[in-house]
Design an enzyme around this catalytic site. Structure first.
Site, PDB file in Angstrom:
ATOM      1  N   HIS A   1      22.444  37.988 167.777  1.00 24.43           N
ATOM      2  CA  HIS A   1      21.844  39.321 167.721  1.00 24.43           C
ATOM      3  C   HIS A   1      21.331  39.654 166.320  1.00 24.43           C
ATOM      4  O   HIS A   1      20.471  40.522 166.168  1.00 24.43           O
ATOM      5  CB  HIS A   1      22.819  40.384 168.240  1.00 24.43           C
ATOM      6  CG  HIS A   1      23.979  40.711 167.365  1.00 24.43           C
ATOM      7  ND1 HIS A   1      25.235  40.173 167.550  1.00 24.43           N
ATOM      8  CD2 HIS A   1      24.101  41.548 166.311  1.00 24.43           C
ATOM      9  CE1 HIS A   1      26.073  40.671 166.660  1.00 24.43           C
ATOM     10  NE2 HIS A   1      25.400  41.509 165.885  1.00 24.43           N
TER      11      HIS A   1
ATOM     12  N   ASP B   1      27.321  34.037 170.756  1.00 30.24           N
ATOM     13  CA  ASP B   1      26.510  34.877 169.874  1.00 30.24           C
ATOM     14  C   ASP B   1      26.278  34.209 168.514  1.00 30.24           C
ATOM     15  O   ASP B   1      26.891  34.569 167.513  1.00 30.24           O
ATOM     16  CB  ASP B   1      27.205  36.234 169.700  1.00 30.24           C
ATOM     17  CG  ASP B   1      26.275  37.302 169.136  1.00 30.24           C
ATOM     18  OD1 ASP B   1      25.185  36.947 168.648  1.00 30.24           O
ATOM     19  OD2 ASP B   1      26.644  38.481 169.180  1.00 30.24           O
TER      20      ASP B   1
ATOM     21  N   SER C   1      28.643  41.482 161.361  1.00 32.30           N
ATOM     22  CA  SER C   1      28.064  40.590 162.358  1.00 32.30           C
ATOM     23  C   SER C   1      27.562  39.329 161.663  1.00 32.30           C
ATOM     24  O   SER C   1      26.787  39.394 160.710  1.00 32.30           O
ATOM     25  CB  SER C   1      26.898  41.279 163.072  1.00 32.30           C
ATOM     26  OG  SER C   1      27.349  42.308 163.902  1.00 32.30           O
TER      27      SER C   1
END
Length: 732
Positions: free
Chosen positions: A98, A234, A663
């Site tokens: 992402h 991810d 992240s």
């Protein structure tokens, strides 16, 4: 989106019931305070004994040092909002799927659908340049508080204080740039009570290496987002390129992969519950020392307004994306960003309410007030909380109006594009007397820049959003609705659909060709008669007239009050060495692999695997549709060296304190070796930006073994593993 969220809730057998202890964080629970804030890497020596006691197996000097040999040289700020880690001597970079999503959207097209098919470079010649993407290394950090704040009185007027500080910061930054021959930036910490300089290198030639399809990288989508158990692969991979001297350089075909001796060793030996872990990265923002008044505004005003507006917008975007692949490609990155906050805020409000955190804050403040009333050094703090209470209460209405304007009105893309028309209008007015050629060149540049927006815009989708969000604004922000809005709605008999038909049928902003022409023409009359500009101008005029001044005064006051309140808390508890809140600078958090059973039914563990992912596979639901190749590997049990107990480990959770910006962060074991990539938090613990409780807060990590499995067995890019360094298998 409501249905997706309901699916998430339906999977839980019972609502989570938190046990609230009789607890005042500052005076009673020193162990809880030890986990407040996020350690600055340059201060790890102060807590080395605690880290070793928790399980650290290396000196903290290996995690950070100024000699150029610390692992801080293997962590990067990826783009503007994520973290990445270097995993080879040739600049190979790992981050989240992402995090790379927006960049890849700019590279993808219907003919090169990397979201559906993925992308895997077969050699370095196939690595794709990523215009505009940067990565930044923090080479060293130094506390410069004494030089920035020397002889500045604590209670000095804020404007004069800031002016003095900025002059000093500019001079110091210039000095550090001169001596280090690198970039230097001084940042404020602890609400302006501390200052640190960061010496940095920013690389600008970054290339895409590997990107799993959405069926892996976004598997579970919004339904699983912010939740556990999790089965999302991810990750994405890039490479840093440098000039001939290995220093940052603009893109060139002659550039070479960035060479470094500082990169993460990969450990594929696994972990067990209770193992020590660390998360190294750039957490965006925490506010653990915030007052109860400000926290109440988050819980009761800000988050609920955002949630309601985004629910409507996401419902419509999802419908149109499901019906048209072109719209899907246009909105997939935007939707992911909007939905991420939407779901996070729901968990945040729920966690803060169930933990009764506002009341806990009030208890802390009662204890603080008792201390301030009796400590002779804290005279400046005696009326702080009372003043904060008064000014917070007086700002509630304006705060709500501001959120409605941003989420309800400017959440409509056409109205937000009115800002471009307004920019051109102001530009023309400011360039009166300028040569026609210069003005035309400027307008042509702005016009060309608009193409990026329209590449990812669908007017029919946005028109339906208009008809859904405008009634929400008109009803909920009735005291702050521009008269122009009321007049226009009345003109169409109160029909939001007819109003939308008119606006989107008449505004140049709904059509890329018309908008480009209008921006390039500089036709003042056409701009001021365009419905998009009228709507934008009306809402901004009201905001500036009735809302901005009040909120600006409130924010200015709270900057001062929060600085003084933080200083007082540091004085109240000097023995605790309170760590500053996250502010998008390099931090290292630590904790342990730890499962979570929020429902009390012993149904969840600390780890997931490929078997669990395949059990969720559903070809009829895009979020849960696995690629055929992955299912084939599963059926054949073709896991290679990544197999563990007949499956492939996929994700795990630990009680590390993370925030947005973490992240893509490397998740490390006790020896500083890479065991995974951080990508999310559990829904029960999204309150951690304001209140970190290790009983419920968990970070979610993609197991490095699953990453390697996808690269090697699924992507056929095993050549990349040849440049990685692996920890030896444990001796038997």
């Amino acid at each position: 989106m409501i249905n997706l969220f309901s699916m998430f809730l339906a999977r839980k057998s019972r609502l989570l019931r938190f046990s609230i202890t009789a607890f005042a964080a500052f005076s009673i629970s020193s162990s809880a305070i030890a986990r407040k804030g996020m350690p600055v890497p340059a201060t790890l020596s102060k807590i080395q004994k605690e880290m070793i006691a928790e399980g650290l197996d290396i000196p903290v000097s290996k995690l950070y040092n100024t000699r150029g040999t610390g692992l801080n040289n293997a962590v990067v700020l990826f783009g503007k909002g994520c973290t990445g880690e270097v995993i080879s001597s040739e600049g190979l970079l790992l981050t989240n799927h992402h995090c790379g999503y927006g960049t890849v959207q700019g590279l993808a097209s219907v003919g090169a659908d990397y979201f559906a098919d993925g992308f895997w470079a077969k050699n370095r010649n196939e690595e794709i340049p990523c215009p505009g993407l940067t990565v930044t290394f923090i080479r060293s950090m130094e506390d410069v508080t004494s030089r920035v704040l020397a002889n500045i009185p604590l209670e000095m007027n804020e404007k004069a204080r800031d002016s003095m500080i900025q002059i000093r910061i500019k001079a110091l930054e210039n000095g550090y740039r001169y001596t280090s021959k690198k970039d230097a930036q001084i940042r404020s910490f602890a609400n302006g009570n501390q200052y640190w300089v960061m010496i940095t290198d920013t690389y600008k030639d970054i290339r895409l290496v590997g990107f799993p399809p959405n069926g892996i990288g976004q598997f579970g989508g919004d339904t699983d987002n912010w939740s556990w158990p999790r089965h999302t692969g991810d990750f994405s991979m890039f490479r840093i390129y440098a000039g001939a001297d290995n220093k940052p350089a603009a893109y060139s075909a002659e550039n070479k992969p960035y060479h470094t001796a500082d990169f993460f060793t990969i450990n594929t030996n696994g972990y067990k519950e209770g193992d020590f872990t660390m998360v190294y990265g750039f957490p965006a923002q925490t506010q653990e020392y915030v007052s109860s008044m400000q926290l109440a505004q988050v819980v009761n005003i800000v988050d609920p307004i955002r949630i309601e507006a985004r629910t409507r917008r996401l419902d419509i975007w999802t419908k149109h994306m499901s019906a048209d692949r072109k719209v899907f490609l246009q909105y997939t990155s935007k939707r992911a960003g909007v939905a991420n906050g939407w779901k996070k805020w729901q968990g945040e409000v729920r966690g803060l309410k169930l933990n009764n955190v506002v009341a806990l804050k009030q208890r802390e403040e009662n204890i603080f007030q008792s201390w301030a009333n009796t400590d002779s050094s804290a005279a400046f703090a005696r009326d702080l909380l009372a003043r904060m209470q008064v000014i917070s209460a007086s700002s509630d209405a304006a705060l709500a109006a501001s959120e409605h304007m941003r989420e309800d009105v400017l959440g409509i893309e056409l109205i937000a594009q009115g800002a471009e028309l307004d920019r051109v209008l102001k530009l023309i007015q400011s360039m009166t007397g300028t040569s026609a050629a210069r003005l035309n060149d400027t307008l042509a540049f702005i016009s060309a820049a608009s193409e990026g927006f329209y590449k990812n815009y669908d007017a029919a989708t946005d028109k339906e959003v208009f008809a859904a969000l405008m009634p929400l604004f008109m009803e909920k922000a009735s005291a702050y609705v521009p008269e122009y809005f009321r007049t226009e709605l009345a003109r169409f008999g109160g029909s939001y659909e007819m109003w939308a038909d008119y606006v989107f049928g008449s505004s140049a902003a709904s059509d890329p060709v018309k908008m480009k022409g209008l921006l390039a023409s500089g036709n003042i009359r056409a701009i001021t008669e365009d419905p998009a500009w009228k709507l934008y101008a009306a809402i901004m005029h009201l905001k500036n007239e009735k809302v901005a001044a009040k909120l600006n005064a409130y924010n200015d006051s709270m900057v001062r009050f929060n600085r003084l309140y933080m200083k007082a808390q540091m004085m109240q508890h000097p023995e605790l060495n309170l760590m500053p809140d996250a502010n998008f600078t390099l931090r290292l958090a630590f904790g342990h692999v730890k499962g979570l059973d929020p429902d009390g039914d012993a149904g969840y563990s600390f780890q997931t695997d490929l078997d669990g992912a395949v059990a969720k596979n559903n070809p009829e639901v895009a979020e849960f549709k696995m690629p055929a190749r992955l299912l084939e590997l599963y059926r054949e049990k073709d896991y290679g060296k990544y197999a563990v107990n007949g499956t492939v480990p996929l994700a795990f959770i630990a009680d590390n304190h993370t925030s947005g910006g973490n992240s893509g962060s490397p998740v490390l074991n006790a020896r500083g070796e890479l065991i995974g990539t951080n990508f999310d938090r559990v829904w029960e613990g999204t309150m951690s930006d304001y209140y970190f409780d290790p009983r419920w807060c968990r970070n979610i990590t993609l197991d490095i073994r699953y990453t390697l499995f996808i690269i090697d067995k699924f992507g056929g890019a095993g050549w990349l593993l040849n440049e990685m360094k692996f920890a030896p298998a444990p001796s038997r």
